[in-house]
Design a protein around this motif. Structure first.
Motif, short mmCIF file in Angstrom:
data_model
loop_
_atom_site.label_atom_id
_atom_site.label_comp_id
_atom_site.label_asym_id
_atom_site.label_seq_id
_atom_site.Cartn_x
_atom_site.Cartn_y
_atom_site.Cartn_z
N SER A 175 23.05 33.21 36.78
CA SER A 175 23.90 32.13 37.28
C SER A 175 23.06 31.00 37.83
CB SER A 175 24.84 32.64 38.38
OG SER A 175 25.55 31.57 38.97
N HIS A 176 23.42 29.77 37.50
CA HIS A 176 22.79 28.60 38.11
C HIS A 176 23.39 28.36 39.51
CE1 HIS A 176 20.64 26.71 34.50
NE2 HIS A 176 21.17 27.85 34.05
N ASP A 177 22.83 27.40 40.23
CA ASP A 177 23.28 27.09 41.59
C ASP A 177 24.78 26.84 41.64
OD1 ASP A 177 20.64 27.16 42.47
OD2 ASP A 177 20.35 25.01 42.18
N CYS A 178 25.40 27.26 42.76
CA CYS A 178 26.82 26.99 42.99
C CYS A 178 27.05 26.00 44.11
CB CYS A 178 27.55 28.29 43.30
SG CYS A 178 27.60 29.45 41.90
N GLN A 179 26.14 25.91 45.07
CA GLN A 179 26.28 24.93 46.14
C GLN A 179 24.90 24.67 46.76
OE1 GLN A 179 28.86 26.32 49.29
NE2 GLN A 179 28.07 28.39 49.22
N ARG A 180 24.81 23.54 47.46
CA ARG A 180 23.57 23.17 48.16
C ARG A 180 23.94 22.98 49.64
NH1 ARG A 180 21.71 19.07 45.06
NH2 ARG A 180 20.34 20.48 43.89
N ILE A 181 23.33 23.79 50.50
CA ILE A 181 23.77 23.90 51.88
C ILE A 181 22.72 23.31 52.82
CG2 ILE A 181 24.48 25.51 53.69
CD1 ILE A 181 25.04 27.55 51.41
N ALA A 182 23.18 22.44 53.72
CA ALA A 182 22.34 21.93 54.80
C ALA A 182 22.53 22.82 56.01
CB ALA A 182 22.71 20.48 55.13
N LEU A 183 21.43 23.31 56.56
CA LEU A 183 21.48 24.21 57.71
C LEU A 183 21.35 23.40 59.00
CD1 LEU A 183 19.04 26.91 56.29
CD2 LEU A 183 21.52 26.80 56.03
N HIS A 184 22.23 23.65 59.95
CA HIS A 184 22.19 22.90 61.21
C HIS A 184 20.94 23.20 62.01
CE1 HIS A 184 26.07 20.76 61.30
NE2 HIS A 184 26.49 21.74 60.53
N GLY A 185 20.37 24.37 61.82
CA GLY A 185 19.13 24.70 62.51
C GLY A 185 17.90 24.14 61.82
N GLY A 186 18.11 23.43 60.72
CA GLY A 186 16.99 22.86 59.97
C GLY A 186 16.82 23.54 58.62
N GLY A 187 16.69 22.74 57.58
CA GLY A 187 16.47 23.28 56.25
C GLY A 187 17.65 23.04 55.32
N VAL A 188 17.35 23.10 54.03
CA VAL A 188 18.35 22.99 52.96
C VAL A 188 18.09 24.11 51.98
CG1 VAL A 188 19.19 21.57 51.04
CG2 VAL A 188 18.60 20.49 53.22
N VAL A 189 19.15 24.77 51.52
CA VAL A 189 18.97 25.87 50.59
C VAL A 189 19.99 25.77 49.46
CG1 VAL A 189 20.45 27.41 51.95
CG2 VAL A 189 18.79 28.39 50.36
N ASN A 190 19.52 25.98 48.25
CA ASN A 190 20.42 26.06 47.09
C ASN A 190 20.93 27.49 47.00
OD1 ASN A 190 19.85 23.44 46.52
ND2 ASN A 190 18.69 23.83 44.65
N GLU A 191 22.25 27.64 46.91
CA GLU A 191 22.87 28.96 46.94
C GLU A 191 23.62 29.22 45.65
OE1 GLU A 191 25.81 31.78 47.01
OE2 GLU A 191 26.51 29.73 47.39
N GLY A 192 23.63 30.47 45.24
CA GLY A 192 24.42 30.88 44.08
C GLY A 192 23.63 31.28 42.87
N THR A 193 22.35 30.96 42.84
CA THR A 193 21.54 31.33 41.68
C THR A 193 21.41 32.85 41.61
OG1 THR A 193 20.27 29.29 41.72
CG2 THR A 193 19.28 31.15 40.60
N ILE A 194 21.61 33.38 40.43
CA ILE A 194 21.25 34.77 40.14
C ILE A 194 20.16 34.69 39.07
CG2 ILE A 194 22.02 37.02 39.33
CD1 ILE A 194 24.88 36.22 40.09
N PHE A 195 18.93 34.93 39.47
CA PHE A 195 17.86 34.90 38.49
C PHE A 195 18.05 36.05 37.52
CE2 PHE A 195 15.47 32.39 41.74
CZ PHE A 195 15.32 31.25 40.95
N PRO A 196 17.66 35.87 36.25
CA PRO A 196 18.01 36.81 35.19
C PRO A 196 17.78 38.28 35.53
CG PRO A 196 16.93 34.91 34.26
CD PRO A 196 16.84 34.75 35.75
N VAL A 197 18.86 39.06 35.42
CA VAL A 197 18.78 40.51 35.61
C VAL A 197 18.54 41.11 34.24
CG1 VAL A 197 20.00 42.57 36.41
CG2 VAL A 197 20.34 40.38 37.58
N ARG A 198 17.32 41.57 34.01
CA ARG A 198 16.89 42.00 32.67
C ARG A 198 16.45 43.46 32.67
NH1 ARG A 198 13.72 36.77 32.77
NH2 ARG A 198 14.82 35.31 31.42
N ARG A 199 16.25 43.94 31.45
CA ARG A 199 15.67 45.27 31.27
C ARG A 199 14.23 45.27 31.79
NH1 ARG A 199 16.33 46.04 25.04
NH2 ARG A 199 15.35 48.05 25.44
N ALA A 200 13.81 46.42 32.27
CA ALA A 200 12.48 46.52 32.86
C ALA A 200 11.38 46.36 31.83
CB ALA A 200 12.34 47.87 33.57
N THR A 201 11.66 46.67 30.57
CA THR A 201 10.61 46.69 29.55
C THR A 201 10.58 45.44 28.67
OG1 THR A 201 12.12 47.91 28.09
CG2 THR A 201 10.60 49.20 29.45
N SER A 202 11.45 44.47 28.93
CA SER A 202 11.46 43.27 28.09
C SER A 202 12.18 42.16 28.84
CB SER A 202 12.18 43.54 26.76
OG SER A 202 13.58 43.67 26.97
#
Length: 699
Positions: free
Chosen positions: A425-452
């Protein structure tokens, strides 16, 4: 000259008969046994498959563009991440004919579809369009464009006609081939949008996901409001506060750009109207903070072209995060506005990349060398006409495909196709943190087989494309099919939609011919025709399926096992469960796909323990191997005044069937504290910490 005078009554009869004949002809032209609405890859394959079963077929496309992303710029076929031996039928034929188009013109074959390996298959959009239209023509499919759906008429649970802005169409069976599930929704079939909470189907990848490193920048302007391109903050509530809960966000949309740097074929990139540099202040802040992941991916194509894609690992790319959330509910005019907003953003982002002083000169020059292709998309000023709708409505049908179906129980009794793209999954939202920082949320990096790099192969059951019979009994939904957000993150790929669409088309033709509800179709007869059209229905070897939960208990492992939860952390680390299996409840990571860590190695994970007895121990590390991992992860072991340093290449997988890979041997003293530190010092790519294991050398 003799005048023929027709009595008034006869003239009325003739006129009435003529009008009736014209009406019957019009109805006949707008009537078929099967109507497919939406010419996406799933739609046009459904139309071809139904026609080859002998059904009369009309393919209705709401826009002027036929083929969806397969002909609209997605020219780097993602099937290199799938088990290609399971992708036969129309998918295999389509690719074979794409290659033949090149060789028939005396050109080199861009790839060999007979080799079911993981090589890249690439082609040019105009070739894909030529092949698609030829296959539709040969099958006898009537293709009508600019038929935007306005209404559906039904008799009980049965659709009787589609009313479009340019004609009314009737059929025995209908197929919704749209990315958005428009026909399904208009027919009163239940559907959902956005993301489920983790507890709904027991999916660890549901809810909020934070695999990307937080950017140490302020996401708010001087007025305290969110900067442009930031979609929400973390003040609480369902949008960003509850990580277990679902929401209405969908993964980002973008265009697949067909580009070239060849002067004779290069059309200058259009300059965006009313460009406002302030829109990209958040990107400037990220670049000033040292962020490298700004830009978009480029895949080489035949004809000295490139396929430009949103970077799944990027912090800022050509995907307009949050821009597609209202696409599904917008009418025709509303979608045109959203489409234009995505085009405007794309042109603005490229203009920023090529002109803004905050962008490194090397990056500016690289993107500035690219332009649109003169020989592609001429009716659209060479810009792709197809917005990449990665995710939209999803039907709530007879069977819901979930994470469990992909990773744990892939076999079904009623398969119509096999899918195997990674959960991604690509990003779903971009969040500004009140304590400082910005994070892109929602990405699921590819869940693949261990051997390929391939995803896990699993059955797509016939039930997943069927509505409940009381809601509609003559409709099949192969694209906006019944699945969760995690499920669509794997199913949302052209290769999968083509084989699923083919299965839907065959089922539609059989149901029309037998005059039965699609839910009552004899599966054994359907299976027979699926195999006759060269579909693959037997799953490949599944010996490397992950465990049911994806987790390996440390208690089941020998020796001293140190899980990442026991580490003292400094710097930026994120937690993930994307790659399986893992020890205990997941793993942590630092860095990024193309990011260079600081030379001081500010991100460290330190383990402290005491060995039960002195001696030489084998030090082993558990991590998810991948090409994006660092090749030189520093591991320092100190025990009783002795110190050893190792470098681990995390692109290399552990031995087959093993959870750990040996790092080296270390001398440990009992009764004294041993310290093991893993850092990102001078690394490039992701640094993964899952677990460490120490076994006596002779064990």
């Amino acid at each position: 000259m003799q005048l023929l005078v027709i009595p008034l009554t006869l003239r009325f009869v003739v006129a009435t008969t003529l009008l009736a004949t014209i009406g019957q002809t019009a109805r006949a032209e707008n009537d078929a046994e099967v109507i497919v609405y939406g010419s996406t890859p799933g739609g046009f394959c459904a139309a071809i498959a139904a026609a080859r079963e002998g059904a009369s077929v009309i393919l209705l496309e709401p826009t002027a563009h036929v083929g969806g992303l397969s002909t609209g710029g997605l020219s780097h076929c993602d099937s290199n991440q799938m088990v290609r031996s399971t992708l036969m039928g129309l998918f295999d034929e389509w690719h074979t004919r794409v290659v033949k188009d090149y060789t028939d013109r005396g050109l080199k074959a861009p790839y060999n579809p007979a080799n079911k390996d993981q090589s890249r298959w690439t082609f040019e959009p105009h070739v894909a369009m030529r092949v698609t239209m030829k296959m539709l023509e040969e099958a006898g499919v009537k293709v009508l464009t600019e038929r935007y759906l306005k209404a559906v008429t039904k008799d009980g649970p049965r659709i009787t006609s589609l009313v479009t802005g340019n004609g009314t169409f009737t059929a025995r069976v209908f197929v919704d081939g749209t990315y958005e599930g428009d026909l399904m929704a208009a027919a009163g079939v239940d559907w959902t949008i956005g993301r489920e909470g983790r507890e709904v189907y027991g999916e660890s990848l549901a809810g909020k996901q934070y695999p990307k490193q937080k950017m140490d920048i302020d996401g708010f302007g001087e007025d305290g409001k969110l900067l442009p391109l930031v979609t929400t903050d973390d003040a609480g509530g369902n949008e960003a506060g509850d990580n277990e809960a679902g929401d209405g966000n969908v993964m980002t949309y973008s265009f697949r750009l067909c580009l070239t740097d060849v002067p004779d074929n290069r059309v200058p990139m259009p300059k965006p109207a009313n460009y406002d540099p302030a829109r990209f202040e958040i990107v400037r802040r990220a670049l000033r903070a040292g962020e490298k992941r700004v830009g978009f991916d480029l895949y080489p194509l035949p004809g000295k072209k490139f396929d430009g894609n949103n970077s799944i690992g990027g912090q800022f790319s050509i995907g307009l995060v949050g821009g597609g959330n209202d696409w599904h509910s917008a009418d025709e005019a509303g979608r045109k506005e959203i489409w234009e907003a995505h085009k405007q953003y794309t042109l603005e982002f490229i203009h920023f990349l090529t002109t803004d002083p905050a962008v490194p000169k090397k990056t500016r020059d690289r993107y500035a060398s690219l332009g649109l292709c003169r020989d592609e998309f001429a009716p659209y000023d060479h810009f792709s006409p197809a917005l990449y709708v990665r995710e939209s409505r999803r039907m709530k049908g007879l069977y819901v495909i979930t994470q469990k179906d992909i990773l744990e129980t892939p076999e079904k009794d009623d398969p119509i196709a096999i899918s195997s793209f990674p959960i991604d999954s690509h990003d779903c939202q971009r969040i500004a943190l009140h304590g400082g920082g910005v994070v892109n949320e929602g990405t699921i990096f590819p869940v693949r087989r261990a051997t390929s790099n391939q995803g896990y192969a699993y059955h797509v059951p016939y039930r997943s494309i069927l509505p409940r019979s009381e809601q509609c009994d003559n409709l099949l939904v192969p694209v906006a099919l019944s699945c969760t957000h995690v499920g669509i993150s794997s199913l949302r790929i052209e290769g999968a939609w083509m084989v699923i669409g083919q299965g839907a088309g065959i089922a539609a033709a059989l149901a029309a011919d037998q005059d039965v509800k699609v839910q009552k179709l004899d599966y054994e007869k359907l299976r027979e025709r699926l195999l006759a059209q060269n579909q693959v229905l037997d799953l490949p070897d599944a010996s490397d399926l992950p465990s049911a939960s994806g987790s390996v208990s440390a208690e089941t492992l020998p020796g001293i096992v140190l899980d990442d939860r026991q580490a003292e952390l400094t710097g930026n680390w994120s937690r993930s469960t994307n790659f399986k299996p893992y020890i205990e409840s997941g793993y942590i990571y630092s860095g990024g796909k193309d990011s260079s860590a600081t030379a001081t190695g500010r991100s460290t994970a330190t383990f402290r323990f005491k060995a039960p007895k002195s001696g030489e121990y084998r030090l082993m590390m558990a991590y998810s191997a991948h090409e994006t991992r660092a090749t030189n992860v520093p591991v320092v072991v100190s025990s009783g005044g002795k110190k050893k340093t190792f470098s681990v290449d995390q692109t290399q997988p552990p031995p087959r069937g093993k959870h750990f890979r040996t790092v080296g041997t270390v001398p440990l003293e009992s009764g004294v504290e041993t310290i093991i530190t893993i850092s990102n010092r001078q690394t490039m790519g992701f640094v993964i910490v899952d677990a460490l294991s120490l076994l006596p050398k002779d064990q």
